[in-house]
Design a protein around this motif. Sequence first.
Motif, PDB file in Angstrom:
ATOM      1  N   TYR A  77      33.708  39.499  14.935  1.00  0.00           N
ATOM      2  CA  TYR A  77      32.413  40.065  14.552  1.00  0.00           C
ATOM      3  C   TYR A  77      32.577  41.259  13.627  1.00  0.00           C
ATOM      4  CZ  TYR A  77      30.603  37.148  18.273  1.00  0.00           C
ATOM      5  OH  TYR A  77      30.275  36.078  19.042  1.00  0.00           O
ATOM      6  N   ASN A  78      31.485  41.568  12.934  1.00  0.00           N
ATOM      7  CA  ASN A  78      31.354  42.800  12.166  1.00  0.00           C
ATOM      8  C   ASN A  78      30.244  43.609  12.818  1.00  0.00           C
ATOM      9  OD1 ASN A  78      33.242  42.388   9.934  1.00  0.00           O
ATOM     10  ND2 ASN A  78      31.883  40.703   9.386  1.00  0.00           N
ATOM     11  N   LEU A 130      17.304  46.294   7.413  1.00  0.00           N
ATOM     12  CA  LEU A 130      17.811  46.293   8.783  1.00  0.00           C
ATOM     13  C   LEU A 130      16.728  46.532   9.835  1.00  0.00           C
ATOM     14  CD1 LEU A 130      21.136  48.275   8.227  1.00  0.00           C
ATOM     15  CD2 LEU A 130      20.818  45.794   8.368  1.00  0.00           C
ATOM     16  N   ILE A 139      24.462  46.940  15.456  1.00  0.00           N
ATOM     17  CA  ILE A 139      24.099  45.578  15.085  1.00  0.00           C
ATOM     18  C   ILE A 139      25.372  44.752  14.961  1.00  0.00           C
ATOM     19  CG2 ILE A 139      22.790  44.150  13.483  1.00  0.00           C
ATOM     20  CD1 ILE A 139      21.492  46.829  12.481  1.00  0.00           C
ATOM     21  N   TYR A 141      27.258  41.213  13.945  1.00  0.00           N
ATOM     22  CA  TYR A 141      27.149  40.073  13.044  1.00  0.00           C
ATOM     23  C   TYR A 141      28.320  39.128  13.258  1.00  0.00           C
ATOM     24  CZ  TYR A 141      23.669  42.651  10.337  1.00  0.00           C
ATOM     25  OH  TYR A 141      22.548  43.333   9.954  1.00  0.00           O
ATOM     26  N   ASN A 142      28.016  37.851  13.255  1.00  0.00           N
ATOM     27  CA  ASN A 142      29.031  36.808  13.193  1.00  0.00           C
ATOM     28  C   ASN A 142      28.842  36.185  11.820  1.00  0.00           C
ATOM     29  OD1 ASN A 142      30.813  34.738  13.487  1.00  0.00           O
ATOM     30  ND2 ASN A 142      30.132  34.169  15.526  1.00  0.00           N
ATOM     31  N   ALA A 144      27.339  36.270   8.388  1.00  0.00           N
ATOM     32  CA  ALA A 144      26.151  36.950   7.881  1.00  0.00           C
ATOM     33  C   ALA A 144      24.998  36.912   8.878  1.00  0.00           C
ATOM     34  CB  ALA A 144      25.711  36.301   6.569  1.00  0.00           C
ATOM     35  N   THR A 145      25.233  36.329  10.041  1.00  0.00           N
ATOM     36  CA  THR A 145      24.173  36.147  11.026  1.00  0.00           C
ATOM     37  C   THR A 145      24.191  37.257  12.067  1.00  0.00           C
ATOM     38  OG1 THR A 145      24.363  33.749  10.761  1.00  0.00           O
ATOM     39  CG2 THR A 145      23.201  34.533  12.720  1.00  0.00           C
ATOM     40  N   GLU A 146      23.055  37.924  12.216  1.00  0.00           N
ATOM     41  CA  GLU A 146      22.929  38.918  13.270  1.00  0.00           C
ATOM     42  C   GLU A 146      22.848  38.191  14.612  1.00  0.00           C
ATOM     43  OE1 GLU A 146      19.753  42.112  15.038  1.00  0.00           O
ATOM     44  OE2 GLU A 146      19.836  41.927  12.855  1.00  0.00           O
ATOM     45  N   ARG A 149      21.762  43.288  19.100  1.00  0.00           N
ATOM     46  CA  ARG A 149      21.707  44.725  18.842  1.00  0.00           C
ATOM     47  C   ARG A 149      21.655  45.495  20.150  1.00  0.00           C
ATOM     48  NH1 ARG A 149      17.914  46.515  13.896  1.00  0.00           N
ATOM     49  NH2 ARG A 149      18.297  44.728  12.562  1.00  0.00           N
TER      50      ARG A 149
END
Length: 168
Positions: A77-78, A130, A139, A141-142, A144-146, A149
């Motif tokens: 994840y990011n 956001l 938040i 992300y996997n 570009a998908t959130e 949160r």
Amino acid sequence: MKKMLSIFFLIFAVNINAQEKCVTKLDEKSGNPMLIGLINREAFADTNYAWWFDAEYKNYNVDSASLEKVIDKLNAYNIVIVMGTWCSDSRREVPRFFKILDYLKFPQEKIKMIAVDRNKKALDREIDKLNIEKVPDFIFYNGATEVGRIVESPKESLEKDISAIITK
């Protein structure tokens, strides 16, 4: 001459870009400096922020048992952290969050941190996308998908909320 002009414009562009990453402004409400824009963890080494960051980081005990399910998964994840250096919730949760990420050996390059003013605005319009209403906002992300949160404060604990997001 063309080469010199190109070098000048390159240096100018780099300087403009660097200036837009982060600024320090005076918070009108408290009279204290606050960061606005893209920041990294090193920003908290400044004495204006280190007093609360270091104390909260040092005194927090990571609930390692709640992280067992995510210890090998989180690196996929990011994370975007939106916070206010003026905000008491950010001052409490951001150092704790970093202590958890350090425990998990999460790569710093997968973290983007944006400091906002009291109106939840930063230096560019990216923050508007956001949908930030409260800070801090963590938040996940996997690609570009959130995927989830943690907003303002955790529902259970940071560790349990992280685990719930990652193991959905």
